[in-house]
Scaffold this motif. Structure first.
Motif, PDB file in Angstrom:
ATOM      1  N   ASN A   1       0.845  -1.204   0.000  1.00 11.70           N
ATOM      2  CA  ASN A   1       0.000   0.000   0.000  1.00 11.70           C
ATOM      3  C   ASN A   1       0.877   1.249   0.000  1.00 11.70           C
ATOM      4  OD1 ASN A   1      -2.224   1.775   0.436  1.00 11.70           O
ATOM      5  ND2 ASN A   1      -1.820   1.736   2.633  1.00 11.70           N
ATOM      6  N   GLY A   2       0.546   2.215  -0.867  1.00  8.99           N
ATOM      7  CA  GLY A   2       1.293   3.474  -0.889  1.00  8.99           C
ATOM      8  C   GLY A   2       2.556   3.382  -1.724  1.00  8.99           C
ATOM      9  N   THR A   3       3.208   4.537  -1.902  1.00 12.39           N
ATOM     10  CA  THR A   3       4.412   4.561  -2.735  1.00 12.39           C
ATOM     11  C   THR A   3       5.677   4.741  -1.902  1.00 12.39           C
ATOM     12  OG1 THR A   3       4.052   6.918  -3.059  1.00 12.39           O
ATOM     13  CG2 THR A   3       3.251   5.466  -4.795  1.00 12.39           C
ATOM     14  N   SER A   4       5.515   4.769  -0.585  1.00  7.43           N
ATOM     15  CA  SER A   4       6.708   4.856   0.261  1.00  7.43           C
ATOM     16  C   SER A   4       6.341   4.318   1.636  1.00  7.43           C
ATOM     17  CB  SER A   4       7.163   6.312   0.356  1.00  7.43           C
ATOM     18  OG  SER A   4       8.232   6.395   1.262  1.00  7.43           O
ATOM     19  N   ASP A   5       6.613   3.047   1.833  1.00  5.84           N
ATOM     20  CA  ASP A   5       6.252   2.393   3.093  1.00  5.84           C
ATOM     21  C   ASP A   5       7.186   1.201   3.265  1.00  5.84           C
ATOM     22  OD1 ASP A   5       4.934   1.697   5.420  1.00  5.84           O
ATOM     23  OD2 ASP A   5       2.931   1.863   4.550  1.00  5.84           O
ATOM     24  N   SER A   6       7.156   0.576   4.423  1.00  7.00           N
ATOM     25  CA  SER A   6       8.028  -0.586   4.582  1.00  7.00           C
ATOM     26  C   SER A   6       7.266  -1.808   5.098  1.00  7.00           C
ATOM     27  CB  SER A   6       9.206  -0.247   5.500  1.00  7.00           C
ATOM     28  OG  SER A   6       8.721   0.213   6.732  1.00  7.00           O
ATOM     29  N   THR A   7       5.927  -1.681   5.238  1.00  7.40           N
ATOM     30  CA  THR A   7       5.147  -2.841   5.686  1.00  7.40           C
ATOM     31  C   THR A   7       4.261  -3.334   4.555  1.00  7.40           C
ATOM     32  OG1 THR A   7       5.068  -1.850   7.874  1.00  7.40           O
ATOM     33  CG2 THR A   7       3.622  -3.711   7.491  1.00  7.40           C
TER      34      THR A   7
ATOM     35  N   LYS B   1      -0.901 -10.878   7.046  1.00  5.31           N
ATOM     36  CA  LYS B   1       0.266 -10.971   7.919  1.00  5.31           C
ATOM     37  C   LYS B   1       1.195  -9.831   7.537  1.00  5.31           C
ATOM     38  CE  LYS B   1       4.212 -13.725   7.582  1.00  5.31           C
ATOM     39  NZ  LYS B   1       4.780 -14.973   7.082  1.00  5.31           N
ATOM     40  N   PRO B   2       1.438  -8.888   8.470  1.00  7.69           N
ATOM     41  CA  PRO B   2       2.341  -7.789   8.109  1.00  7.69           C
ATOM     42  C   PRO B   2       3.784  -8.278   7.990  1.00  7.69           C
ATOM     43  CG  PRO B   2       1.572  -7.555  10.381  1.00  7.69           C
ATOM     44  CD  PRO B   2       0.923  -8.782   9.836  1.00  7.69           C
ATOM     45  N   ILE B   3       4.444  -7.835   6.957  1.00  8.64           N
ATOM     46  CA  ILE B   3       5.865  -8.166   6.784  1.00  8.64           C
ATOM     47  C   ILE B   3       6.635  -6.855   6.747  1.00  8.64           C
ATOM     48  CG2 ILE B   3       7.580  -9.144   5.206  1.00  8.64           C
ATOM     49  CD1 ILE B   3       5.484 -11.185   4.342  1.00  8.64           C
ATOM     50  N   GLU B   4       7.529  -6.710   7.696  1.00  6.82           N
ATOM     51  CA  GLU B   4       8.286  -5.461   7.837  1.00  6.82           C
ATOM     52  C   GLU B   4       9.588  -5.570   7.039  1.00  6.82           C
ATOM     53  OE1 GLU B   4       8.073  -1.724   9.025  1.00  6.82           O
ATOM     54  OE2 GLU B   4       6.667  -3.201   9.885  1.00  6.82           O
ATOM     55  N   LEU B   5       9.700  -4.731   6.021  1.00  3.90           N
ATOM     56  CA  LEU B   5      10.929  -4.756   5.217  1.00  3.90           C
ATOM     57  C   LEU B   5      11.995  -3.900   5.909  1.00  3.90           C
ATOM     58  CD1 LEU B   5       9.330  -4.236   1.684  1.00  3.90           C
ATOM     59  CD2 LEU B   5      10.200  -6.369   2.641  1.00  3.90           C
ATOM     60  N   PRO B   6      13.274  -4.247   5.712  1.00  2.23           N
ATOM     61  CA  PRO B   6      14.328  -3.469   6.398  1.00  2.23           C
ATOM     62  C   PRO B   6      14.476  -2.048   5.845  1.00  2.23           C
ATOM     63  CG  PRO B   6      15.268  -5.187   5.003  1.00  2.23           C
ATOM     64  CD  PRO B   6      13.802  -5.405   5.007  1.00  2.23           C
ATOM     65  N   HIS B   7      14.033  -1.796   4.610  1.00  2.00           N
ATOM     66  CA  HIS B   7      14.089  -0.452   4.038  1.00  2.00           C
ATOM     67  C   HIS B   7      12.748  -0.172   3.387  1.00  2.00           C
ATOM     68  CE1 HIS B   7      18.335  -1.452   4.296  1.00  2.00           C
ATOM     69  NE2 HIS B   7      18.104  -2.479   3.504  1.00  2.00           N
ATOM     70  N   PRO B   8      12.309   1.095   3.395  1.00  2.00           N
ATOM     71  CA  PRO B   8      11.038   1.393   2.712  1.00  2.00           C
ATOM     72  C   PRO B   8      11.201   1.286   1.189  1.00  2.00           C
ATOM     73  CG  PRO B   8      12.069   3.407   3.513  1.00  2.00           C
ATOM     74  CD  PRO B   8      12.902   2.276   4.017  1.00  2.00           C
ATOM     75  N   TRP B   9      10.110   0.943   0.535  1.00  2.00           N
ATOM     76  CA  TRP B   9      10.147   0.919  -0.927  1.00  2.00           C
ATOM     77  C   TRP B   9       9.810   2.305  -1.470  1.00  2.00           C
ATOM     78  CZ3 TRP B   9       6.027  -1.943   1.502  1.00  2.00           C
ATOM     79  CH2 TRP B   9       4.770  -1.357   1.393  1.00  2.00           C
ATOM     80  N   GLY B  10      10.185   2.525  -2.724  1.00  6.00           N
ATOM     81  CA  GLY B  10       9.841   3.788  -3.386  1.00  6.00           C
ATOM     82  C   GLY B  10       9.065   3.483  -4.652  1.00  6.00           C
ATOM     83  N   GLY B  11       7.980   4.216  -4.875  1.00  2.00           N
ATOM     84  CA  GLY B  11       7.157   4.006  -6.069  1.00  2.00           C
ATOM     85  C   GLY B  11       6.256   2.799  -5.931  1.00  2.00           C
ATOM     86  N   SER B  12       5.825   2.265  -7.052  1.00  2.00           N
ATOM     87  CA  SER B  12       4.969   1.072  -6.994  1.00  2.00           C
ATOM     88  C   SER B  12       5.449   0.017  -7.985  1.00  2.00           C
ATOM     89  CB  SER B  12       3.501   1.456  -7.239  1.00  2.00           C
ATOM     90  OG  SER B  12       3.386   2.152  -8.455  1.00  2.00           O
ATOM     91  N   GLY B  13       6.762  -0.008  -8.216  1.00  2.00           N
ATOM     92  CA  GLY B  13       7.315  -0.935  -9.219  1.00  2.00           C
ATOM     93  C   GLY B  13       7.922  -2.198  -8.637  1.00  2.00           C
ATOM     94  N   HIS B  14       7.310  -2.740  -7.599  1.00  2.00           N
ATOM     95  CA  HIS B  14       7.876  -3.963  -7.006  1.00  2.00           C
ATOM     96  C   HIS B  14       7.269  -5.183  -7.662  1.00  2.00           C
ATOM     97  CE1 HIS B  14       6.888  -0.723  -4.302  1.00  2.00           C
ATOM     98  NE2 HIS B  14       5.659  -1.188  -4.278  1.00  2.00           N
TER      99      HIS B  14
END
Ligand SMILES: *[C@@H]1O[C@H](CO)[C@@H](O)[C@H](O)[C@H]1NC(C)=O
Ligand SMILES: *[C@@H]1O[C@H](CO)[C@@H](O)[C@H](O)[C@H]1NC(C)=O
Length: 418
Positions: free
Chosen positions: A197-203, A223-236
């Protein structure tokens, strides 16, 4: 002498006749009668007065009652008239409303007709922007393009599918903000669904299945998964159990994250310089990672070739860039893109969202050009796509549209052999 006079007098008195003696009594009685009758008279007169008074009061009250009656009658009839007026007004309003509604629906059909006409016109000249740019590319940058696109792409699979149309759409849910991305694992048959969700988050949220996701109240079943760094944009993307996502900083880094054991398995600085937002309508996304039958791709843009979109083939194990291409597809008014069997389909829209359409196609094995590809229109939607993720196993596109999670079912055909 006194004596006899007195006696006389007494004698005289004594000697009076009886009637004469009774006279005073009669007089008294008459007087009494007179008095009584006058008394009675007086009483009856008083009575009369009282009666008259009462009668007058009663009349007055009756008068007032009848005035009051009149007035209530008048009020009642006024009320009735008012009610009738109101009913009339309401009926008129209803009629007006109906008229307005028919007018509105008339406007609606007219807008739809105009839209269809525009669609038709666009089908007539649809490929124009790409063709334009293509010609320019041929004129100006022929050597660069040839240099970059020179090496023949060695296909990993024999897939020859290309999109022919969008067969169906399903709006699954609305969760999260206007922009985001959702996908299944594009490389395995796992039923799990991932929500970014969103373009800059880490969960990110992992759901056991699409059914579980659509039954969930918001993210509650995820199930929330906490990434070690936030993502940018929506290109994952999620591919073979790994989340590949872009970390924005001084440089752009591609991170490979093991969703099973929760560790960063690998990361690499994306080797392009002076990167630009790849789609002008989604300026948060600089690198759009996509997975198809052939593996992992990166769709991006740089200042070096700022008008057009570039494509890179990545090694999903090592994150190496294996080959890059300059596509003829402009960034301007691009919304998102997806890759099927080594062919990039770039989806365009307008700033004021109308209908998205695939308007530029680039095939790494040169089997499909924009001219061959059908102009594919997406069904009417809410806003604008912030991501379109192709799933090669299901031939579905997972789309995020203004917070709605949508599935598009694709109809495929075979690419023509050259
Ligand atoms: C989704 O992200 C938006 C911001 O982009 C935020 O406002 C919203 O609360 C998020 N929703 C959930 C369910 O996390
Ligand atoms: C997690 O899995 C990866 C393989 O995907 C492996 O290389 C790594 O050692 C594992 N880490 C842990 C902490 O188990």
């Amino acid at each position: 002498m006194k004596g006899p006079r007195l006696s006389y007098w007494s004698r005289t008195t004594d000697s009076l006749p009886l009637t004469a003696q009774l006279l005073p009594f009669f007089a008294m009685r008459a007087l009494l009668l007179l008095f009584l009758s006058s008394l009675l008279c007086l009483a009856s007169a008083q009575n009369q007065a009282l009666m008259d008074y009462l009668e007058r009061r009663l009349l007055a009250i009756e008068d007032r009652i009848s005035t009051w009656h009149d007035q209530t009658g008048r009020y009642a009839s006024e009320l009735r008239e008012f009610k009738q007026q109101m009913v009339g007004l309401l009926e008129n309003m209803d009629k007006d409303k109906d008229a307005l509604r028919t007018e509105l629906s008339g406007v609606g059909t007219r807008v739809e007709r105009v839209e269809r006409e525009m669609d038709y016109l666009e089908t007539q000249n649809g490929a124009q922007p790409c063709v334009d740019v293509d010609e320019k590319l041929v004129e100006q940058e022929v050597t660069v393009v040839k240099e970059k696109n020179k090496a023949k792409y060695a296909k990993l699979t024999d897939c020859r599918d290309m999109i022919s149309s969008i067969k169906a759409m399903k709006i699954l849910k609305r969760v999260g903000g206007a922009k985001g991305m959702w996908t299944k694992d594009t490389g395995s048959s796992s039923s799990k669904v991932y929500i970014f969700n969103g373009t800059s988050d880490s969960t990110l949220y992992e759901f056991r299945s699409i059914r579980d996701f659509s039954a969930s109240l918001g993210m509650s079943r995820g199930k929330p998964i906490e990434l070690p760094h936030p993502w940018g944009g929506s290109g994952h993307t999620v591919y073979n159990g790994y989340a590949y996502y872009v970390r924005e900083g001084k440089e752009f880094q591609v991170i490979k994250y093991d969703l099973q054991n929760g560790t960063v398995v690998d990361s690499a600085v994306f080797p392009a310089q002076d990167q630009l937002p790849v789609y002008s309508l989604n300026p948060e996304t600089h690198i759009d990672l996509a997975a198809d039958e052939e593996g992992l791709w990166a769709i991006y843009a740089t200042r070096e070739n700022e008008r057009n979109i570039c494509l890179a083939k990545m090694d999903p194990d090592t994150l190496d860039i294996e080959q890059t291409w300059d596509t003829p597809c402009p960034r301007e008014n691009a919304e998102a893109a997806f890759v099927i069997c080594g062919t990039v389909y770039v989806v365009y829209n307008t700033k004021l969202p109308s209908r998205s359409r695939v308007q530029c196609v680039f095939d790494v094995s040169d089997m499909v050009t924009t001219d061959d590809a059908p102009l594919v229109y997406f069904p009417k939607r809410y806003g604008a796509h912030s991501s379109l993720k192709y799933n090669p196993l299901e031939q579905l596109i997972y789309a995020w549209d203004d917070g709605y999670q949508i599935l598009y079912k694709l109809a495929m055909k075979k690419k023509l052999e050259v």
